[in-house]
Design an enzyme around this catalytic site. Sequence first.
Site, short mmCIF file in Angstrom:
data_model
loop_
_atom_site.label_atom_id
_atom_site.label_comp_id
_atom_site.label_asym_id
_atom_site.label_seq_id
_atom_site.Cartn_x
_atom_site.Cartn_y
_atom_site.Cartn_z
N GLU A 87 0.83 -1.21 0.00
CA GLU A 87 0.00 0.00 0.00
C GLU A 87 0.86 1.26 0.00
OE1 GLU A 87 -2.44 -3.35 0.99
OE2 GLU A 87 -0.56 -2.66 1.90
N HIS A 157 -11.45 -6.42 8.01
CA HIS A 157 -12.11 -6.12 6.75
C HIS A 157 -13.43 -5.38 6.97
CE1 HIS A 157 -9.37 -9.43 5.70
NE2 HIS A 157 -9.34 -8.88 4.48
#
Length: 336
Positions: A87, A157
Amino acid sequence: KCFVMARAWKLLSDARKLQGRGLRCFSTQKQMNMFQAINNAMEIALSTDDKAMLFGEDVAFGGVFRCSMGLREQFGKDRVFNTPLSEQGIVGFAIGMASVGYTPIAEIQFADYVFPAFDQIVNEAAKYRYRAGSTWHCGSLTIRMPAGAVGHGGLYHSQSPEAYFTHCPGLNVVVPRGPRQAKGLLLAAVRSPDPTLVLEPKVLYRQAVEDVPVDDFELPIGKAEVLKEGTDVTLIGWGNQVNRLLQAAQLAEKQGISCEVLDLQSLVPWDEETVIASVEKTGRCVLAHEAPKTCGFGAELAATLQDKCFLKLEAPVQRVCGWDTPFPLAFEPFYL
């Protein structure tokens, strides 16, 4: 004849109301769910800007949520491509591209995993223009990320990290509540002169379906939408929480309580004028978001309303928010 004239006048009136909310009326619309609307928006962005590029983890084959499906075949591997599982690398690469004139649309596969890129976003992207005295900037940068609860995501998540970024000057932050808003806000983000984060409620990718304009259109960043007018209390949220507030308003109506429902849509900048006008009218306000209560963005709204609307408030501003715990898997329905 009178009926036709009356109908035409109503359509014109509705069009003017939509224009007042920053929307245009379109003759061609199509039923889309949210991932299809996002796909359509990115197709338009890539078609209208030859310097636009889309990349992220697994983006080339369509992405985990299928938002980029078919775009690599249409625009080629040089404009739609996979990245390493990094990321920090994705965002750093995107900042560099934006600073030399490209229009990067970077995808973080889940908002929960944006934190390795936090330094790049808040110390580089957000400060680039200020640091360079406007001689350089990365304003064409857009970062998309699926956020929020999905029904089975657990602690890694399901997070809603918007408040981490609203604290940082130099970034736009927007959150759509459905397909139409997802398309309009994403296109506005791609064309914004400032780096923009788009947090997409992942539970809505397939659940939310509505008529979406096929044409190119944008929704203004920084403008809230009044979805339901009321007189007794103002309910404010963003993303999927807005849909819950609409349901709550229907239940309240059965008890004789008239709720005004606002979709903030844009957290930074946020529409202070519309929010204050609504709360001054109703005298009461309930703020709701999935993220934990402590230091959530609702706290910023509550502080502003207590300051600006103090003499018009009939009761303290209330917050209905997530618990101050990691997002649980076993107790997710209870948490929500």
